[in-house]
Scaffold this motif. Structure first.
Motif, PDB file in Angstrom:
ATOM      1  N   GLY A  71       0.804  -1.223   0.000  1.00 37.16           N
ATOM      2  CA  GLY A  71       0.000   0.000   0.000  1.00 37.16           C
ATOM      3  C   GLY A  71       0.828   1.258   0.000  1.00 37.16           C
ATOM      4  N   LEU A  72       1.777   1.351  -0.923  1.00 38.24           N
ATOM      5  CA  LEU A  72       2.684   2.507  -0.932  1.00 38.24           C
ATOM      6  C   LEU A  72       2.184   3.671  -1.763  1.00 38.24           C
ATOM      7  N   THR A  73       1.034   3.513  -2.406  1.00 39.26           N
ATOM      8  CA  THR A  73       0.594   4.530  -3.368  1.00 39.26           C
ATOM      9  C   THR A  73       0.525   5.922  -2.742  1.00 39.26           C
ATOM     10  N   ALA A  74      -0.097   6.001  -1.581  1.00 40.87           N
ATOM     11  CA  ALA A  74      -0.248   7.315  -0.939  1.00 40.87           C
ATOM     12  C   ALA A  74       1.093   7.886  -0.491  1.00 40.87           C
ATOM     13  N   LEU A  75       1.965   7.014   0.043  1.00 39.15           N
ATOM     14  CA  LEU A  75       3.286   7.479   0.487  1.00 39.15           C
ATOM     15  C   LEU A  75       4.115   7.967  -0.694  1.00 39.15           C
ATOM     16  N   ILE A  76       4.099   7.219  -1.791  1.00 34.89           N
ATOM     17  CA  ILE A  76       4.850   7.617  -2.984  1.00 34.89           C
ATOM     18  C   ILE A  76       4.362   8.976  -3.491  1.00 34.89           C
ATOM     19  N   ALA A  77       3.044   9.161  -3.507  1.00 35.46           N
ATOM     20  CA  ALA A  77       2.484  10.437  -3.964  1.00 35.46           C
ATOM     21  C   ALA A  77       2.918  11.578  -3.045  1.00 35.46           C
ATOM     22  N   SER A  78       2.948  11.304  -1.730  1.00 34.81           N
ATOM     23  CA  SER A  78       3.351  12.326  -0.762  1.00 34.81           C
ATOM     24  C   SER A  78       4.811  12.725  -0.935  1.00 34.81           C
ATOM     25  N   GLU A 125      13.994   4.704  -4.794  1.00 35.32           N
ATOM     26  CA  GLU A 125      13.250   3.466  -4.598  1.00 35.32           C
ATOM     27  C   GLU A 125      13.027   3.210  -3.112  1.00 35.32           C
ATOM     28  N   LEU A 126      11.818   2.729  -2.780  1.00 31.76           N
ATOM     29  CA  LEU A 126      11.443   2.444  -1.399  1.00 31.76           C
ATOM     30  C   LEU A 126      11.291   0.948  -1.204  1.00 31.76           C
ATOM     31  N   ASN A 127      11.797   0.461  -0.091  1.00 31.82           N
ATOM     32  CA  ASN A 127      11.667  -0.957   0.259  1.00 31.82           C
ATOM     33  C   ASN A 127      10.301  -1.166   0.919  1.00 31.82           C
ATOM     34  N   PRO A 128       9.345  -1.822   0.241  1.00 28.20           N
ATOM     35  CA  PRO A 128       7.985  -1.944   0.779  1.00 28.20           C
ATOM     36  C   PRO A 128       7.900  -2.792   2.038  1.00 28.20           C
ATOM     37  N   ASN A 129       8.941  -3.574   2.333  1.00 31.14           N
ATOM     38  CA  ASN A 129       8.913  -4.459   3.490  1.00 31.14           C
ATOM     39  C   ASN A 129       9.731  -3.941   4.671  1.00 31.14           C
ATOM     40  N   HIS A 130      10.260  -2.734   4.555  1.00 30.56           N
ATOM     41  CA  HIS A 130      11.038  -2.166   5.651  1.00 30.56           C
ATOM     42  C   HIS A 130      10.107  -1.498   6.654  1.00 30.56           C
ATOM     43  N   GLN A 131      10.387  -1.639   7.948  1.00 36.23           N
ATOM     44  CA  GLN A 131       9.522  -1.109   8.998  1.00 36.23           C
ATOM     45  C   GLN A 131       9.302   0.401   8.860  1.00 36.23           C
ATOM     46  N   ILE A 132      10.356   1.148   8.522  1.00 34.59           N
ATOM     47  CA  ILE A 132      10.217   2.597   8.375  1.00 34.59           C
ATOM     48  C   ILE A 132       9.223   2.923   7.271  1.00 34.59           C
ATOM     49  N   ILE A 133       9.392   2.274   6.122  1.00 38.11           N
ATOM     50  CA  ILE A 133       8.525   2.548   4.978  1.00 38.11           C
ATOM     51  C   ILE A 133       7.089   2.122   5.279  1.00 38.11           C
ATOM     52  N   MET A 134       6.915   0.984   5.937  1.00 42.82           N
ATOM     53  CA  MET A 134       5.577   0.508   6.263  1.00 42.82           C
ATOM     54  C   MET A 134       4.868   1.473   7.227  1.00 42.82           C
ATOM     55  N   LYS A 135       5.590   1.964   8.240  1.00 45.06           N
ATOM     56  CA  LYS A 135       5.001   2.905   9.187  1.00 45.06           C
ATOM     57  C   LYS A 135       4.645   4.230   8.507  1.00 45.06           C
ATOM     58  N   LEU A 136       5.543   4.693   7.622  1.00 46.39           N
ATOM     59  CA  LEU A 136       5.252   5.934   6.894  1.00 46.39           C
ATOM     60  C   LEU A 136       4.065   5.757   5.968  1.00 46.39           C
ATOM     61  N   ALA A 137       3.967   4.558   5.371  1.00 45.47           N
ATOM     62  CA  ALA A 137       2.827   4.285   4.488  1.00 45.47           C
ATOM     63  C   ALA A 137       1.513   4.358   5.270  1.00 45.47           C
ATOM     64  N   GLU A 138       1.510   3.862   6.503  1.00 43.95           N
ATOM     65  CA  GLU A 138       0.316   3.930   7.340  1.00 43.95           C
ATOM     66  C   GLU A 138      -0.074   5.385   7.608  1.00 43.95           C
ATOM     67  N   ARG A 139       0.905   6.228   7.907  1.00 47.93           N
ATOM     68  CA  ARG A 139       0.630   7.648   8.174  1.00 47.93           C
ATOM     69  C   ARG A 139       0.131   8.338   6.906  1.00 47.93           C
ATOM     70  N   ALA A 140       0.729   7.957   5.754  1.00 49.22           N
ATOM     71  CA  ALA A 140       0.313   8.578   4.488  1.00 49.22           C
ATOM     72  C   ALA A 140      -1.125   8.223   4.134  1.00 49.22           C
ATOM     73  N   ASN A 141      -1.614   7.091   4.621  1.00 49.74           N
ATOM     74  CA  ASN A 141      -2.993   6.660   4.323  1.00 49.74           C
ATOM     75  C   ASN A 141      -3.990   7.147   5.373  1.00 49.74           C
ATOM     76  N   SER A 142      -3.527   7.854   6.405  1.00 49.99           N
ATOM     77  CA  SER A 142      -4.419   8.346   7.453  1.00 49.99           C
ATOM     78  C   SER A 142      -5.125   9.625   7.016  1.00 49.99           C
ATOM     79  N   ASP A 143      -6.172  10.010   7.761  1.00 46.12           N
ATOM     80  CA  ASP A 143      -6.980  11.175   7.395  1.00 46.12           C
ATOM     81  C   ASP A 143      -6.231  12.498   7.516  1.00 46.12           C
TER      82      ASP A 143
END
Length: 621
Positions: free
Chosen positions: A496-503, A558-576
Motif C-alpha cells: 500500500g505505498l501509493t499514498a506514500l509515494i504520492a506524498s 526506490e522504497l523498500n515496501p517491506n522495511h519497517q520505516i517505509i511501512m510505518k510511513l505508508a500507514e501515516r500517508a494513508n491516514s486522514d
C-alpha cells in the motif's frame, strides 16, 4: 640560490630532500646496490651516445672504446665511477640531479616513511638511481661534459638540502661520479668487495666495466644468449638494470622470433606496480635496440599503452640503424613487431592465469586496471584480452572469469549484472546488492575507473548483455529464489505505498525523477538509481570528478515496501490527517539524504538535514 665566482648553490626539490633523508639513513639492508645503480646509469649514458653518434658523426669517439671505469683511492677514501658516454650540461644537471620528475612522489614518500628499514618493496616501485649513492657517501661530486659541447660542469652535494654547480675541467665527454665514502661503508673501498658486486649485479652490462686494467664483466648482451644458459639470478639482475627496479620480476619472457621481421625480446612483468603506472603520458619502458645498438627507450609504437607495465628490451635485426626516432613512429616493420609482441604477451599471461591462478590474482591486482584499457584501445585483440580479465564478484573471495560467471547464471537470468564504484569495499556494502543476494544472483564488483569506459565498447558476453544494478528496473521477478515464497510476494504487493509515494513525490518535486517501490532492496529502506536510458550513477560521478559534467540527471528514489520505516510511513500517508503531517514532510527529505549518504554523497542541505533529524528524534523520544 647564491652566486660566488660562477659557483651557484641550489636547493634540492622538496621531495628530493625528503628522499635523501631516508636514503642517507641506510634505507636498504644491502647498501651495495648503489654501485649497481651508478654503473647502470653509466651504461645508459654510453648507450645514448652510441645512438646519437649514428646520426651526428661529430659526436663519434673514433677508435676510443666505450667503457665504464672504477677507481678506488684508499688514502682519500673515495670511489669513482666514470664513463665516456653522452654526458650532461648545466640544464641536464639541474633536471636530473636536483628534481624527481615523477608523479606520485608525495604518496611514495609517505608510504616509504612507514616502511621498515630492511624492506625494499616500496623503493622497488620507485627507484632512486643516482641518489642511492648517499647511502654510502658523505659527499658526492660529479664532473661531466656533454657530447658536442665545449663546457664542462662540476656538481657537488653532501645530500643535506643543497647542491652546487660550477664550471669544471674535463677534456672529453662523459661523466665521473666521485663518492667520499662514509666511515661505516669502508668495505666499498676494498677491491675484492667491489669486484664481487660488479660480477654479481652487472655482468650483463654490454660495455666493459673496468677496475684498473681488469675487465670485471663479460660485456655481452644477455638477450642474444640461449635462455637455457641464463640463470634466474642473471635474469633478475638484468631486470634490475634495465628497469632501475629493486623488486623481483613476476614473470620473464625471453623469445627469439624469426619471420616477417626478425627480433628478440627479453621482457619482464614487475612484481610491484611502478609509481608512474598511471601517469597521463602512459609511456612505454621497453628499450629498442637494433643489432644490439640502443635506439630509444621511448618508442611509442613498440608496446601498446595497455602493456606499459612491461620492462625490458626488444632487439631487431631487420630495422635500419639509421632510422630516426620520428620515422620509427610510422615504420611498418615496427607495427609488425608490436603485434607479434602483444599476442605473445597475452598468450603468456593466459598460460600463467591457467597454471597459477593465485599468482595471477596478484598480477591482476597490480596491473588489471591497465590491461583493461586494451578492451577500448585494441578491438582486434579484444576477445584475447577478455579471456585473461578477472573480476571480483559477490560469489566468493576469488576472482572470476566472465565464462565462469555465465556458467553460474541462475535459471531466468538473461544478463551479466554488475555494480561499479570507486571503492571496492564500499560497493560490496551497497544496498543495491540486497535483492540480488537474496535471490542468489552473482554480481560483478567493478572498482577501476576504466570499467565504465570499456563497458561502453563491450556490451555483451556470450549473448548476455552487461547490466548495471544501479540503473533501471531490477528485473528479478524472472529469477526464482531458493528461499522466496508466495507469501513474500503477496506481502510486497500489498504494502500500500501509493499514498506514500504520492506524498514524497509532491514534497521532493524535481529533486528526484521518480519515486517507486523497489524489488532490489531487502534490508535498507531506500536507494537511488539511474533511470533506464539515463547515465549510470558511477559514470556520472566520474565525469563530474574530472570536470566533464557539471549537472547530473535527477535520480529515481526506490522504497523498500517491506522495511519497517517505509511501512510505518505508508500507514501515516494513508491516514486522514496525512496532509498536515510534518513528519511525512521531514521523512521525504531524510530518506533522500539517507540514500545519498549511502552513495558517498552529502545531504542536499546539510543544515536542514540536521534540523530534520533532530526533529524526528525528538518526536521519537
Amino acid at each position: 640560490m647564491s652566486d660566488d665566482n660562477k659557483k651557484t648553490t641550489f636547493s634540492f626539490q622538496t621531495e628530493v630532500g625528503q628522499l635523501l633523508d631516508i636514503v642517507a639513513s641506510s634505507l636498504y639492508s644491502n647498501r651495495e646496490v648503489f654501485l649497481r645503480e651508478l654503473v647502470s646509469n653509466a651504461s645508459d649514458a654510453c648507450d645514448k651516445l652510441r645512438y646519437a653518434a649514428l646520426t651526428d658523426t661529430a659526436l663519434s669517439q673514433g677508435s676510443e672504446e666505450m667503457a665504464i671505469t672504477l677507481e678506488i683511492d684508499s688514502k682519500a677514501k673515495t670511489l669513482s665511477v666514470a664513463d665516456n658516454g653522452i654526458g650532461m650540461n648545466h640544464e641536464d644537471l639541474l633536471a636530473t640531479l636536483g628534481t624527481i620528475a615523477k608523479s606520485g612522489t608525495g604518496a611514495f614518500l609517505e608510504a616509504l616513511k612507514a616502511e621498515e628499514k630492511d624492506q625494499v618493496g616500496l623503493i622497488g616501485q620507485f627507484g632512486v638511481g643516482f641518489y642511492s649513492a648517499f647511502m654510502v657517501a658523505e659527499r658526492v661530486d660529479v664532473l661531466t661534459r656533454k657530447a658536442g659541447e665545449a663546457e664542462s660542469w662540476f656538481w657537488s652535494s653532501d645530500g643535506k638540502g643543497e647542491f652546487t654547480i660550477e664550471p669544471g675541467n674535463r677534456e672529453t665527454c662523459g661523466t665521473t661520479v666521485l663518492l667520499k665514502i662514509k666511515k661505516d661503508a669502508r668495505e666499498f673501498l676494498e677491491e675484492i668487495r667491489v669486484k664481487h658486486i660488479i660480477r654479481t649485479y652487472s655482468d650483463h652490462i654490454s660495455f666493459p666495466v673496468k677496475l684498473g686494467d681488469e675487465s670485471l664483466n663479460s660485456a655481452a648482451a644477455i638477450w642474444v644468449r640461449p635462455s637455457k644458459e641464463i640463470t634466474r639470478e642473471q635474469y633478475t639482475e638484468f631486470y634490475h638494470h634495465t628497469a632501475h627496479a629493486f623488486d623481483e620480476p613476476w614473470h620473464v619472457m625471453h623469445n627469439q622470433v624469426e619471420g616477417a621481421v626478425n627480433h628478440t625480446t627479453l621482457l619482464f612483468v614487475p612484481s610491484t606496480a611502478p609509481f608512474d603506472l598511471f601517469d597521463a603520458e602512459r609511456k612505454s619502458h621497453v628499450k629498442l635496440y637494433v643489432n644490439r645498438v640502443f635506439i630509444s627507450d621511448t618508442t611509442k609504437d613498440l608496446i601498446p599503452t595497455y602493456l606499459r607495465f612491461l620492462r625490458g628490451i626488444v632487439d631487431s635485426q631487420d630495422l635500419s640503424l639509421n632510422v630516426s626516432r620520428e620515422m620509427l613512429q610510422t615504420d611498418p616493420m615496427l607495427a609488425k613487431i608490436k603485434t607479434s609482441i602483444t599476442k605473445k604477451v597475452l598468450s603468456e599471461l593466459k598460460k600463467k592465469a591457467g597454471k597459477t591462478p593465485e599468482d595471477y590474482a596478484a598480477f591482476w591486482g597490480n596491473f588489471g586496471a591497465v590491461l583493461k584499457e586494451g578492451l577500448v584501445e585494441d578491438p582486434a585483440l579484444r576477445d584475447r584480452i577478455l579471456e585473461i580479465c578477472r573480476f571480483a564478484s559477490t560469489e566468493n573471495s576469488a576472482l572470476t572469469t566472465l565464462s565462469d560467471y555465465v556458467s553460474r547464471c541462475k535459471d531466468g537470468q538473461d544478463a551479466i549484472y554488475y555494480i561499479a564504484g570507486e571503492d571496492a569495499a564500499k560497493i560490496q556494502q551497497s544496498p543495491h546488492l540486497e535483492g540480488f543476494r537474496a535471490k542468489g544472483v552473482e554480481v560483478l564488483l567493478l572498482s577501476d575507473q576504466v570499467d565504465e569506459f570499456w563497458l561502453q565498447h563491450v556490451t555483451e558476453f556470450e549473448d548476455k548483455p552487461f547490466k548495471s544494478i544501479t540503473r533501471g528496473a531490477a528485473d528479478l521477478d524472472k529469477i526464482e529464489s531458493e528461499t522466496e515464497t508466495d507469501d513474500d510476494k503477496d506481502e510486497a504487493d500489498s504494502a500500500g505505498l501509493t499514498a506514500l509515494i504520492a506524498s514524497i513525490k509532491l514534497e521532493l518535486g524535481d529533486t528526484v525523477k521518480d519515486v517507486r517501490s523497489s524489488k532490489r532492496l531487502t534490508e535498507s529502506p531506500v536507494c537511488l538509481i539511474a533511470d533506464e536510458g539515463d547515465m549510470d550513477v558511477n559514470l556520472e560521478r566520474l565525469l563530474k570528478k574530472h570536470g566533464q559534467l557539471q549537472q547530473g540527471m535527477p535520480r529515481v528514489l526506490e522504497l523498500n515496501p517491506n522495511h519497517q520505516i517505509i511501512m510505518k510511513l505508508a500507514e501515516r500517508a494513508n491516514s486522514d490527517d496525512a496532509k498536515s503531517d510534518d513528519l511525512l514532510t521531514d521523512a521525504a527529505h531524510l530518506l533522500l539524504d539517507q540514500a545519498r549518504i549511502v552513495e558517498g554523497e552529502d545531504p542536499l542541505e546539510p543544515v536542514e538535514f540536521v534540523r530534520r533529524m533532530g526533529s524526528v528524534m525528538a518526536r521519537a523520544l
